[in-house]
Design a protein around this motif. Sequence first.
Motif, PDB file in Angstrom:
ATOM      1  N   VAL A 103      13.676  -5.530   2.770  1.00  7.11           N
ATOM      2  CA  VAL A 103      12.556  -4.921   3.501  1.00  7.11           C
ATOM      3  C   VAL A 103      11.229  -5.262   2.827  1.00  7.11           C
ATOM      4  CG1 VAL A 103      13.918  -3.041   4.484  1.00  7.11           C
ATOM      5  CG2 VAL A 103      12.874  -2.745   2.223  1.00  7.11           C
ATOM      6  N   ARG A 104      11.119  -6.465   2.284  1.00  7.49           N
ATOM      7  CA  ARG A 104       9.900  -6.849   1.557  1.00  7.49           C
ATOM      8  C   ARG A 104       8.655  -6.705   2.419  1.00  7.49           C
ATOM      9  NH1 ARG A 104      10.026 -12.258  -1.964  1.00  7.49           N
ATOM     10  NH2 ARG A 104       7.834 -11.629  -2.040  1.00  7.49           N
ATOM     11  N   GLY A 105       8.801  -6.918   3.720  1.00  7.93           N
ATOM     12  CA  GLY A 105       7.645  -6.802   4.598  1.00  7.93           C
ATOM     13  C   GLY A 105       7.103  -5.392   4.712  1.00  7.93           C
ATOM     14  N   CYS A 106       7.898  -4.401   4.322  1.00  9.31           N
ATOM     15  CA  CYS A 106       7.456  -2.997   4.375  1.00  9.31           C
ATOM     16  C   CYS A 106       6.854  -2.531   3.057  1.00  9.31           C
ATOM     17  CB  CYS A 106       8.635  -2.090   4.731  1.00  9.31           C
ATOM     18  SG  CYS A 106       9.369  -2.415   6.345  1.00  9.31           S
ATOM     19  N   LEU A 107       6.998  -3.333   2.004  1.00  6.67           N
ATOM     20  CA  LEU A 107       6.514  -2.946   0.683  1.00  6.67           C
ATOM     21  C   LEU A 107       5.298  -3.781   0.311  1.00  6.67           C
ATOM     22  CD1 LEU A 107       9.930  -2.880  -1.233  1.00  6.67           C
ATOM     23  CD2 LEU A 107       8.803  -0.966  -0.066  1.00  6.67           C
ATOM     24  N   SER A 108       4.518  -3.269  -0.613  1.00  7.68           N
ATOM     25  CA  SER A 108       3.388  -4.043  -1.113  1.00  7.68           C
ATOM     26  C   SER A 108       3.897  -5.132  -2.061  1.00  7.68           C
ATOM     27  CB  SER A 108       2.404  -3.135  -1.851  1.00  7.68           C
ATOM     28  OG  SER A 108       3.017  -2.593  -3.022  1.00  7.68           O
ATOM     29  N   LEU A 109       3.121  -6.178  -2.210  1.00  8.45           N
ATOM     30  CA  LEU A 109       3.465  -7.257  -3.130  1.00  8.45           C
ATOM     31  C   LEU A 109       3.592  -6.722  -4.550  1.00  8.45           C
ATOM     32  CD1 LEU A 109       3.891 -10.276  -3.759  1.00  8.45           C
ATOM     33  CD2 LEU A 109       1.399 -10.479  -3.982  1.00  8.45           C
ATOM     34  N   GLU A 110       2.706  -5.793  -4.926  1.00  9.98           N
ATOM     35  CA  GLU A 110       2.743  -5.228  -6.274  1.00  9.98           C
ATOM     36  C   GLU A 110       4.056  -4.492  -6.545  1.00  9.98           C
ATOM     37  OE1 GLU A 110      -1.603  -5.311  -5.012  1.00  9.98           O
ATOM     38  OE2 GLU A 110       0.327  -4.804  -4.101  1.00  9.98           O
ATOM     39  N   ALA A 111       4.541  -3.749  -5.547  1.00 11.15           N
ATOM     40  CA  ALA A 111       5.793  -3.009  -5.719  1.00 11.15           C
ATOM     41  C   ALA A 111       6.968  -3.968  -5.883  1.00 11.15           C
ATOM     42  CB  ALA A 111       6.021  -2.083  -4.525  1.00 11.15           C
ATOM     43  N   TRP A 112       7.034  -4.986  -5.034  1.00  9.55           N
ATOM     44  CA  TRP A 112       8.133  -5.947  -5.128  1.00  9.55           C
ATOM     45  C   TRP A 112       8.097  -6.688  -6.462  1.00  9.55           C
ATOM     46  CZ3 TRP A 112      12.702  -7.551  -4.132  1.00  9.55           C
ATOM     47  CH2 TRP A 112      13.067  -8.861  -4.441  1.00  9.55           C
ATOM     48  N   GLU A 113       6.940  -7.141  -6.897  1.00 10.22           N
ATOM     49  CA  GLU A 113       6.845  -7.887  -8.149  1.00 10.22           C
ATOM     50  C   GLU A 113       7.263  -7.027  -9.334  1.00 10.22           C
ATOM     51  OE1 GLU A 113       2.833  -9.292  -8.231  1.00 10.22           O
ATOM     52  OE2 GLU A 113       3.354 -11.197  -7.245  1.00 10.22           O
ATOM     53  N   PHE A 149       6.988   1.990 -10.945  1.00 13.01           N
ATOM     54  CA  PHE A 149       7.387   1.564  -9.607  1.00 13.01           C
ATOM     55  C   PHE A 149       7.081   2.658  -8.587  1.00 13.01           C
ATOM     56  CE2 PHE A 149      10.829   1.091  -6.352  1.00 13.01           C
ATOM     57  CZ  PHE A 149      10.323  -0.060  -5.756  1.00 13.01           C
ATOM     58  N   GLN A 150       7.436   3.892  -8.917  1.00  7.44           N
ATOM     59  CA  GLN A 150       7.156   4.985  -7.999  1.00  7.44           C
ATOM     60  C   GLN A 150       5.653   5.187  -7.820  1.00  7.44           C
ATOM     61  OE1 GLN A 150       9.565   8.586  -8.419  1.00  7.44           O
ATOM     62  NE2 GLN A 150      10.978   7.472  -9.728  1.00  7.44           N
ATOM     63  N   GLY A 151       4.900   5.023  -8.898  1.00 11.78           N
ATOM     64  CA  GLY A 151       3.449   5.157  -8.799  1.00 11.78           C
ATOM     65  C   GLY A 151       2.825   4.077  -7.926  1.00 11.78           C
ATOM     66  N   LEU A 166      11.506   7.017   1.961  1.00 15.67           N
ATOM     67  CA  LEU A 166      11.436   6.877   0.514  1.00 15.67           C
ATOM     68  C   LEU A 166      11.439   8.253  -0.155  1.00 15.67           C
ATOM     69  CD1 LEU A 166      10.617   4.601  -1.776  1.00 15.67           C
ATOM     70  CD2 LEU A 166       8.397   5.727  -1.588  1.00 15.67           C
ATOM     71  N   ARG A 167      10.610   9.136   0.356  1.00 12.29           N
ATOM     72  CA  ARG A 167      10.494  10.485  -0.197  1.00 12.29           C
ATOM     73  C   ARG A 167      11.786  11.272  -0.034  1.00 12.29           C
ATOM     74  NH1 ARG A 167       6.790  15.181   2.320  1.00 12.29           N
ATOM     75  NH2 ARG A 167       5.943  16.171   0.438  1.00 12.29           N
ATOM     76  N   MET A 168      12.426  11.142   1.130  1.00  9.43           N
ATOM     77  CA  MET A 168      13.706  11.814   1.354  1.00  9.43           C
ATOM     78  C   MET A 168      14.742  11.382   0.329  1.00  9.43           C
ATOM     79  SD  MET A 168      14.930  12.144   5.300  1.00  9.43           S
ATOM     80  CE  MET A 168      13.748  11.066   6.090  1.00  9.43           C
ATOM     81  N   GLY A 169      14.883  10.069   0.156  1.00  6.57           N
ATOM     82  CA  GLY A 169      15.874   9.556  -0.782  1.00  6.57           C
ATOM     83  C   GLY A 169      15.609  10.004  -2.195  1.00  6.57           C
TER      84      GLY A 169
END
Length: 329
Positions: A103-113, A149-151, A166-169
């Motif tokens: 789901v990389r398209g749903c996340l920011s580049l910073e989060a994935w990296e 990562f969470q931040g 994300l919050r539910m999990g």
Amino acid sequence: MLSRVAESIYWMARYIERAENVARQVDVSLQMELDAPGGMRSQWRPLVVVAGDGEFFDQKYGEFAHSASEERQTILHFLTFDAGYSNSILSCVTKARENARQVRGCLSLEAWEHLNKFYHMLASPGARKRAAESPHDFYSEIRASSYLFQGILESTLSRGEEWHFLRMGRHLERANQTSRILDVKYFVLLPDPSDIGSVVDDLLWAALLHSVSGYEMFRRRHGRILPEKVVDFLVLDREFPRAVLFCLLRAEESLLAVSGTPAGSFRNNAEKRLSRLRATIAYSNVEDIISRGLHEYLDELQSGLNAAGEGIFDSFFTLDAPVLAQSQQ
């Protein structure tokens, strides 16, 4: 939003939370080795019990008939690097990364990296050597990587459906881990009644609070460490972010936001089960919990959390499950 996307985000959050939780417990146990009085029983085996995988561990490694040092090293490997164990730190971060990749398209580049960097830190050839030579620094780095990562996600993800899954999990995993840690402390760590009220007992309750990063907040709120106050803080507190009730309130908010269901009503089994569990906890008090039996109460709580998780799967993650609120109207 596709159900497979929602499921990947939900499990990414759960796996990262689980990895952080294991790292925190290991780090606390390492510290207890330095502070524990002589004759105190080993705290390593209970870490396997907390994970709920004692039987699997025994099948793989056998009952211990060797030294305490060998027991420690075997459990540390099992909890940290064992790729064949689904709840090891390495396995959890690997699965979190795989879900994020989908789901990389749903996340920011910073989060994935950052998650990719987190994974390579654990999977690198030198990771085991670093863990053996400087364990406190190593497990602290794992915790810091999870926090970062969470931040990053909190700072870069829009407050849409992705964020709510994300919050539910995250919060369902936290509630589950807090209840497990508390249950093991009560049921496994202190089997001898003569230890109650002793230095060992105080040390274990303090370690329990450190295991959920709650020691300072508890002391600020309650001062002296008393078992009933710890139970109240970790189960019923509405402000501490790892308390069971706090987690259920946040998970329920996100569940209702995704489905568009008004508060106080339900449209599917996930909402029904989670709202019922939240209400049960919210209208409890610590005297009721202790008089009923803490172990029995927590066992039923964990069953309720499992049922809520199954409800979320059935309502949102099956192939024909609607995820968008408007598709349920």
